[in-house]
Design an enzyme around this catalytic site. Structure first.
Site, short mmCIF file in Angstrom:
data_model
loop_
_atom_site.label_atom_id
_atom_site.label_comp_id
_atom_site.label_asym_id
_atom_site.label_seq_id
_atom_site.Cartn_x
_atom_site.Cartn_y
_atom_site.Cartn_z
N SER A 169 1.08 -0.93 0.04
CA SER A 169 0.21 0.08 0.01
C SER A 169 0.94 1.24 -0.15
CB SER A 169 -0.75 0.13 1.37
OG SER A 169 -1.51 -0.96 1.37
N ASN B 70 -4.35 5.38 -2.24
CA ASN B 70 -4.08 5.94 -0.98
C ASN B 70 -3.69 7.38 -0.61
OD1 ASN B 70 -4.78 3.45 0.23
ND2 ASN B 70 -2.97 2.68 -0.05
N HIS C 157 -1.20 -3.37 -7.03
CA HIS C 157 -1.86 -2.82 -5.86
C HIS C 157 -3.40 -3.32 -6.09
CE1 HIS C 157 -3.20 0.35 -2.77
NE2 HIS C 157 -2.78 -0.89 -2.01
N GLU D 213 -3.93 -0.96 -9.22
CA GLU D 213 -2.95 -0.21 -9.62
C GLU D 213 -1.88 -0.70 -10.12
OE1 GLU D 213 -3.78 3.83 -7.12
OE2 GLU D 213 -2.89 2.37 -6.01
N1 CAA Z 1 -15.82 -13.34 -4.05
C1 CAA Z 1 -16.72 -13.19 -4.86
N2 CAA Z 1 -17.93 -12.43 -4.70
C2 CAA Z 1 -18.30 -12.17 -3.39
C3 CAA Z 1 -17.39 -12.42 -2.22
C4 CAA Z 1 -16.27 -13.03 -2.79
N3 CAA Z 1 -15.15 -12.97 -1.91
N4 CAA Z 1 -17.91 -11.77 -1.15
C5 CAA Z 1 -18.98 -11.33 -1.59
N5 CAA Z 1 -19.37 -11.61 -2.87
C6 CAA Z 1 -20.51 -11.09 -3.57
C7 CAA Z 1 -21.50 -11.48 -2.70
O1 CAA Z 1 -22.20 -12.86 -2.74
C8 CAA Z 1 -22.69 -10.61 -3.02
O2 CAA Z 1 -23.40 -10.83 -4.05
P1 CAA Z 1 -25.12 -10.59 -4.17
O3 CAA Z 1 -24.99 -8.97 -4.44
O4 CAA Z 1 -25.43 -11.18 -5.63
O5 CAA Z 1 -25.47 -11.19 -3.04
C9 CAA Z 1 -21.94 -9.22 -3.67
O6 CAA Z 1 -20.69 -9.83 -3.81
C10 CAA Z 1 -21.85 -8.08 -2.75
O7 CAA Z 1 -21.66 -8.66 -1.15
P2 CAA Z 1 -21.98 -7.85 -0.13
O8 CAA Z 1 -23.44 -7.67 -0.20
O9 CAA Z 1 -21.31 -8.50 0.90
O10 CAA Z 1 -21.36 -6.32 -0.42
P3 CAA Z 1 -21.69 -4.65 -0.23
O11 CAA Z 1 -22.83 -4.45 -1.61
O12 CAA Z 1 -22.34 -4.57 1.06
O13 CAA Z 1 -20.67 -4.04 -0.75
C11 CAA Z 1 -18.32 -3.70 -0.53
C12 CAA Z 1 -19.36 -4.53 -0.20
C13 CAA Z 1 -17.89 -4.05 -1.85
C14 CAA Z 1 -17.03 -4.08 0.45
C15 CAA Z 1 -18.61 -2.25 -0.36
O14 CAA Z 1 -18.91 -2.19 0.86
C16 CAA Z 1 -17.60 -1.54 -0.74
O15 CAA Z 1 -17.15 -0.76 -1.78
N6 CAA Z 1 -16.81 -0.84 0.26
C17 CAA Z 1 -15.70 0.17 0.04
C18 CAA Z 1 -14.27 -0.83 0.16
C19 CAA Z 1 -13.00 0.03 -0.22
O16 CAA Z 1 -13.09 1.19 -0.13
N7 CAA Z 1 -11.78 -0.76 -0.32
C20 CAA Z 1 -10.86 -0.05 -0.66
C21 CAA Z 1 -9.93 -0.36 0.61
S1 CAA Z 1 -8.43 0.67 0.54
C22 CAA Z 1 -7.61 -0.51 0.00
O17 CAA Z 1 -8.01 -1.61 -0.16
C23 CAA Z 1 -6.08 0.15 -0.34
C24 CAA Z 1 -5.01 -0.03 0.56
O18 CAA Z 1 -3.78 -0.12 0.00
C25 CAA Z 1 -5.51 -0.15 2.14
P1 NAD Z 2 -2.32 -9.38 6.88
O1 NAD Z 2 -1.82 -9.07 8.05
O2 NAD Z 2 -3.75 -9.77 6.91
O3 NAD Z 2 -1.70 -10.53 5.93
C1 NAD Z 2 -0.18 -10.77 5.76
C2 NAD Z 2 0.16 -11.94 5.97
O4 NAD Z 2 1.30 -12.09 5.50
C3 NAD Z 2 -0.05 -12.82 7.33
O5 NAD Z 2 -0.68 -13.89 7.22
C4 NAD Z 2 1.48 -12.93 7.61
O6 NAD Z 2 1.79 -14.21 8.28
C5 NAD Z 2 2.09 -13.27 6.27
N1 NAD Z 2 3.29 -13.16 6.13
C6 NAD Z 2 4.14 -12.34 6.74
N2 NAD Z 2 5.66 -12.54 6.41
C7 NAD Z 2 5.42 -13.53 5.60
C8 NAD Z 2 6.47 -14.46 5.19
N3 NAD Z 2 7.88 -13.81 5.19
N4 NAD Z 2 6.32 -15.25 4.19
C9 NAD Z 2 5.14 -15.66 4.11
N5 NAD Z 2 3.94 -15.03 4.57
C10 NAD Z 2 4.29 -13.71 5.46
O7 NAD Z 2 -2.23 -8.02 6.09
P2 NAD Z 2 -2.91 -7.57 4.60
O8 NAD Z 2 -4.05 -6.68 5.10
O9 NAD Z 2 -3.30 -8.91 3.81
O10 NAD Z 2 -2.00 -6.66 3.90
C11 NAD Z 2 -0.89 -7.57 3.02
C12 NAD Z 2 -0.38 -6.45 2.21
O11 NAD Z 2 -1.26 -5.99 1.28
C13 NAD Z 2 0.44 -5.46 2.83
O12 NAD Z 2 1.54 -4.66 2.09
C14 NAD Z 2 -0.66 -4.42 2.68
O13 NAD Z 2 -0.07 -2.85 2.66
C15 NAD Z 2 -1.37 -4.54 1.54
N6 NAD Z 2 -2.64 -4.08 1.23
C16 NAD Z 2 -3.45 -4.23 2.09
C17 NAD Z 2 -4.96 -3.63 2.11
C18 NAD Z 2 -5.82 -3.73 3.06
O14 NAD Z 2 -6.72 -3.27 3.12
N7 NAD Z 2 -5.61 -4.44 4.24
C19 NAD Z 2 -5.11 -3.32 0.85
C20 NAD Z 2 -4.37 -3.10 -0.35
C21 NAD Z 2 -2.94 -3.67 -0.06
#
Ligand code: CAA
Ligand code: NAD
Length: 285
Positions: free
Chosen positions: A119, A190, A140, A152
């Protein structure tokens, strides 16, 4: 180069999702975890997700068996030696990632592409830890991986065109949409999302409104699918804190500084959904 077999390192929140979508798209996928217990946990979560899809008749039981049949779980990094693409999804930590890339470089075939799902870490530093920097990039994914369409595709100043093209082709082959970004901390999403999430915590700390009302306001006022605190719990407070610290270190701007409450919640073990408690209390997963 054609990607036939995919490797994923880390079977946590993100790695299990990446493994799922890769195997679901037909790619034999090898996933590596740190130990057997964590591997069983990650693959158990993946299996339950597929069970849920079968229960909703969105996936046939036979197809679920085929997807699981394409997944090999292991605790040995050496088992990635037949992969043309490896996606690293381990804990967000620059040093750990650099070490992992150096090891991967030694055991993967020379033509293999090495990608990071980081991230916020420096992808160029991971590339520099290998002897194939032109074949290293960021891929990403977003959480929850099976539902979020975006990936990404992060190019460093060392990545070559062929690597970007092959990796973007794989992203499309698994049903996702690639966007190109440069390797600058936070990439596109992000860079914009993290200051918003941190500001939500500051607003709550200042006593402006309750968690529930802030979440409701952003959902109904802006049409966001979830409010900032629900999203923080989904992303993981430890991951958010690490990302904020890296972004603050990179840009030295107050909007990226982690608020005191976030630091204290992580110190208390309140990590969000994954630990059962974050801003909200969750049934343990
Ligand atoms: N695989 C495939 N399909 C799945 C699934 C999976 N693992 N899990 C659920 N589904 C299906 C469900 O069966 C459901 O289908 P139906 O509508 O036909 O029943 C459908 O997907 C939607 O499921 P939900 O009802 O649980 O989902 P929702 O409508 O409540 O939406 C969400 C959930 C997509 C998470 C929505 O709330 C959302 O977009 N939230 C924001 C998420 C977001 O911003 N993510 C980015 C985080 S930042 C990041 O990731 C970057 C980083 O580096 C930190
Ligand atoms: P997490 O803590 O759920 O999972 C990380 C896993 O990596 C753990 O299960 C840990 O045991 C395993 N691990 C650590 N060192 C290891 C090694 N040497 N060999 C094998 N496995 C090892 O974390 P996460 O949320 O899945 O994040 C994983 C990566 O994805 C991070 O770089 C995070 O920034 C990125 N990411 C996270 C999100 C999010 O929403 N959480 C979204 C996008 C990207």
């Amino acid at each position: 180069m054609t990607i036939k077999t995919v490797g994923v390192i880390g079977c946590g929140l993100m790695g299990s999702g990446i493994t799922q979508v890769s195997a679901q798209a037909g790619f034999p996928t090898v996933v590596v975890e740190a130990n057997q217990e964590l591997l069983d946990k990650g693959l158990g979560n993946l299996g339950r997700t597929l069970d849920g899809l079968v229960a909703k008749a969105k996936l046939e039981a036979k197809e679920k068996g085929a997807i699981l049949g394409r997944i090999t779980g292991t605790t040995r990094l050496e088992d990635l030696k037949a992969c043309e693409l490896v996606v690293e999804a381990i804990t967000e930590n620059q040093e750990l990632k650099n070490e992992t890339f150096a090891k991967l470089d030694q055991l993967c075939p020379p033509h293999a592409i090495l990608a990071s799902n980081t991230s916020s870490c420096n992808v160029t530093a991971m590339a520099a830890a290998t002897k194939r920097p032109a074949q290293v990039l960021g891929l990403h994914f977003f959480n929850p991986v099976p539902l979020m369409k975006l990936v990404e595709v992060v190019r460093t100043i060392l990545t070559d065109d062929a690597t970007v093209k092959t990796a973007s082709g794989w992203v499309q082959a698994i049903g996702k949409v690639p966007v190109a970004a440069k390797d600058a901390t936070g990439f596109i999403v992000n860079r914009l999302l993290v200051p918003y999430l941190l500001e939500a915590i500051r607003v709550y700390e200042a006593g402006l409104a309750s968690l529930e009302d802030i979440d409701q306001a952003m959902k109904l006022g802006c049409g966001y699918p979830m409010g900032p605190f629900t999203l923080l719990d989904l992303v993981g407070l430890d991951t958010t804190l690490y990302v904020a610290e890296v972004m603050f270190e990179e840009f030295r701007e107050p909007r990226f500084a982690p608020p005191p409450l976030l630091k204290r919640m992580v110190a208390a073990g309140y990590l969000g959904r994954k630990s059962g408690r974050g801003f909200y209390t969750h049934a343990s997963s």
